[in-house]
Design an enzyme around this catalytic site. Structure first.
Site, PDB file in Angstrom:
ATOM      1  N   ALA A   1       0.880  -1.341  -0.045  1.00 56.83           N
ATOM      2  CA  ALA A   1       0.073  -0.109  -0.126  1.00 56.83           C
ATOM      3  C   ALA A   1       0.641   1.269   0.049  1.00 56.83           C
ATOM      4  O   ALA A   1       1.623   1.260  -0.945  1.00 56.83           O
ATOM      5  CB  ALA A   1      -1.016  -0.023   1.108  1.00 56.83           C
ATOM      6  N   SER A   2       0.748   2.143   0.942  1.00 54.45           N
ATOM      7  CA  SER A   2       1.269   3.577   0.968  1.00 54.45           C
ATOM      8  C   SER A   2       2.858   3.443   1.192  1.00 54.45           C
ATOM      9  O   SER A   2       3.479   4.378   0.741  1.00 54.45           O
ATOM     10  CB  SER A   2       0.687   4.424   1.887  1.00 54.45           C
ATOM     11  OG  SER A   2      -0.655   4.785   1.586  1.00 54.45           O
ATOM     12  N   VAL A   3       3.493   2.388   1.557  1.00 54.41           N
ATOM     13  CA  VAL A   3       4.999   2.313   1.540  1.00 54.41           C
ATOM     14  C   VAL A   3       5.519   2.565   0.151  1.00 54.41           C
ATOM     15  O   VAL A   3       6.526   2.773  -0.030  1.00 54.41           O
ATOM     16  CB  VAL A   3       5.293   1.089   2.135  1.00 54.41           C
ATOM     17  CG1 VAL A   3       6.897   0.952   2.113  1.00 54.41           C
ATOM     18  CG2 VAL A   3       5.045   1.016   3.665  1.00 54.41           C
TER      19      VAL A   3
ATOM     20  N   TYR B   1      -2.148  14.548   3.868  1.00 54.70           N
ATOM     21  CA  TYR B   1      -1.692  13.502   3.104  1.00 54.70           C
ATOM     22  C   TYR B   1      -2.639  13.474   1.927  1.00 54.70           C
ATOM     23  O   TYR B   1      -3.843  13.109   1.991  1.00 54.70           O
ATOM     24  CB  TYR B   1      -1.773  12.223   4.343  1.00 54.70           C
ATOM     25  CG  TYR B   1      -1.433  10.960   3.707  1.00 54.70           C
ATOM     26  CD1 TYR B   1       0.220  10.651   3.592  1.00 54.70           C
ATOM     27  CD2 TYR B   1      -2.028   9.884   3.229  1.00 54.70           C
ATOM     28  CE1 TYR B   1       0.592   9.609   3.225  1.00 54.70           C
ATOM     29  CE2 TYR B   1      -1.539   8.746   2.907  1.00 54.70           C
ATOM     30  CZ  TYR B   1      -0.310   8.477   2.759  1.00 54.70           C
ATOM     31  OH  TYR B   1       0.422   7.301   2.559  1.00 54.70           O
TER      32      TYR B   1
ATOM     33  N   LYS C   1       5.052   4.876  -1.835  1.00 52.56           N
ATOM     34  CA  LYS C   1       5.200   6.294  -1.795  1.00 52.56           C
ATOM     35  C   LYS C   1       6.708   6.417  -1.800  1.00 52.56           C
ATOM     36  O   LYS C   1       7.489   7.289  -2.429  1.00 52.56           O
ATOM     37  CB  LYS C   1       4.352   7.022  -0.953  1.00 52.56           C
ATOM     38  CG  LYS C   1       3.023   7.281  -1.339  1.00 52.56           C
ATOM     39  CD  LYS C   1       2.282   8.161  -0.483  1.00 52.56           C
ATOM     40  CE  LYS C   1       1.091   8.112  -0.725  1.00 52.56           C
ATOM     41  NZ  LYS C   1       0.011   6.832  -0.447  1.00 52.56           N
TER      42      LYS C   1
END
Length: 458
Positions: free
Chosen positions: A59-61, A151, A63
């Site tokens: 998921a957002s890791v 965010y 980024k």
């Protein structure tokens, strides 16, 4: 088994059982050595043992990979971080023309562009980044560029389009050429076709009665939607993430200068009252724990949770991956705290909230929203509670199963902090945030997990 690995393994197994997580994978980089442990199974219905190469949705890791790719392009002189995004995405249209013209690449990298969280109905079109960006004029704006941090998944997906236009390659291929292939991250992939030929974990959602069901779709959004990949599409393993951590803590290995890596970990904008950090660097959440500076990023997909934390001054990193919600988040936080304390002697403690104050509770009670979720704060029977969940109309319109909501859990207001709070129970236990006020002093919004929820009329 070394004593360090044995102690970590015992803690991971005990904590996974405590939170009811079917499968977890954990890695620690300390003193130049890697310690990897795993517990449980990939799938409660078709179980296989989890190991260090089991794939989880990050998921957002993701980024952190997108941001690092932009830094490499910047070093190559192909992207100017201070340039308007329209230099690289000339067809960008937003709800406000002035905002669209002013947003810079750095605004996207440090979440100060003023964009709301994401487009929740971006399944229209062909699922590409180009199609995603073409719909951004429907995304609400929450502030002027540079005015505050909030965010934004949409911002990072827009950065993916910058990468595509600069490299003339699909984002996924560009990321592979810029980072994944040179670093030998062979188990870091996007497409489900690449996932199913490897061992992979499946998310599990826990119902109110405690039963687990398999999470569908496997990622947060249906397969084939490339438009969400820069913000949250990567799939990887603990082994690859430890390799990624070594790179981030190192000298750049000829791909990126050590100075650029350090720049990513320097504060660019302060964060207020956030569990996630004291400031944003370039992508990284920066916070000081017991006098030690850290840089980290978490991710939550459809019942799969990821956490990556770096401690640069100690050449230390910890990775934790879990496959059940909502308590996968709490498991990962427990692992990070244990690793900091037992490996570095660094102890993190939650602040103690104030006693219940009925007048202040009534002042903040109400409904708050972002595009996809409702957040309800209620004052009842001497308790202030927070509940957050996906909007019913979003659930009804979706053909895919979605993650469970977080039911009402007690929160407490914090001393010596202006309108800050902490969640003291439930799946979000330990999360901190704050209430924002308008010019007349009334409460207008609430921040949770770095996202601004706007108060709705009573």
């Amino acid at each position: 088994m070394s004593q360090e690995r044995e102690r970590l393994s015992e803690f991971v197994e005990r904590t996974a059982r405590e939170f009811g997580i079917p499968g977890v994978s954990v890695g620690v980089l300390t003193g130049g050595r890697e310690i990897r442990v795993a517990h449980g199974v990939t799938d409660a219905e078709h179980p296989r043992p989890v190991d260090e190469r089991t794939l989880f949705h990050l998921a957002s890791v993701s980024k952190t990979f997108t941001a690092t790719a932009l830094m490499r392009l910047a070093e190559q002189g192909r992207v100017d971080l201070d340039a308007p995004v329209r230099r690289y995405v000339p067809d960008l249209r937003l709800a406000d023309e002035d905002t669209a013209a002013r947003i810079t690449v750095l605004n996207l990298l440090n979440h100060t562009a003023g964009l709301d969280w994401n487009l929740v109905d971006a399944d229209e079109g062909d699922g590409s980044l180009a199609a995603f960006v073409a719909q951004l004029d429907r995304l609400p704006l929450i502030g002027r560029p540079g005015a505050r941090a909030s965010y934004s998944q949409a911002g990072y997906n827009l950065l993916g389009r910058v990468v595509e236009n600069v490299t003339k390659l699909p984002f996924e291929k560009a990321l592979a050429e810029l980072l994944l292939d040179p670093l030998g991250l062979t188990d870091t992939v996007f497409d489900l076709d690449d996932v199913v030929v490897r061992g992979f974990s499946v998310g599990h959602n826990r119902a109110e009665d405690g039963t687990l069901t398999l999470a569908r779709p496997w990622k947060s959004r249906r397969a084939g939607l490339r438009g969400d990949n820069p913000g949250g599409g990567i799939v990887s393993s603990v082994s690859d993430l430890l390799r990624w951590a070594r790179f981030q803590l190192g000298d750049g290995e000829g791909l990126l200068s050590a100075e650029s890596l350090r720049r990513m970990r320097q504060p660019t904008v302060e964060l207020r009252g956030s569990t996630l950090g004291d400031a944003f660097g370039i992508c990284w959440f920066l916070r000081e724990v017991d006098g030690v500076r850290t840089a980290g990023h978490g991710g939550s997909g459809n019942a799969q949770f990821a956490e990556l934390l770096l401690v640069p001054e100690r050449d230390f990193a910890v990775v934790s991956l879990a496959n059940a919600g909502p308590d996968g988040y709490r498991f990962n936080q427990a692992v990070v705290r244990w690793a900091l304390e037992h490996c570095l002697g660094v102890t993190e403690r939650d602040p103690e909230p104030l006693p219940y104050d009925a007048a202040r509770a009534r002042e903040v009670a109400g409904r708050y929203e972002i595009d996809a979720m409702n957040l309800d704060i209620a004052a009842d029977e001497g308790r202030l509670t927070l509940a957050v969940g996906i909007k019913p109309e979003i659930r009804a319109a979706s053909e895919a199963e979605m993650p469970s909501d977080h039911p009402a859990a007690e929160i407490g207001l914090l001393p010596d902090a202006d309108d800050e709070y902490i969640v003291v129970e439930g799946g979000l236990k330990g999360q901190r945030g704050f209430f924002s006020r308008g010019a007349d002093g009334t409460v207008t919004g609430v921040d949770l997990a770095g996202r601004l929820f706007t108060r709705q009329p009573a």
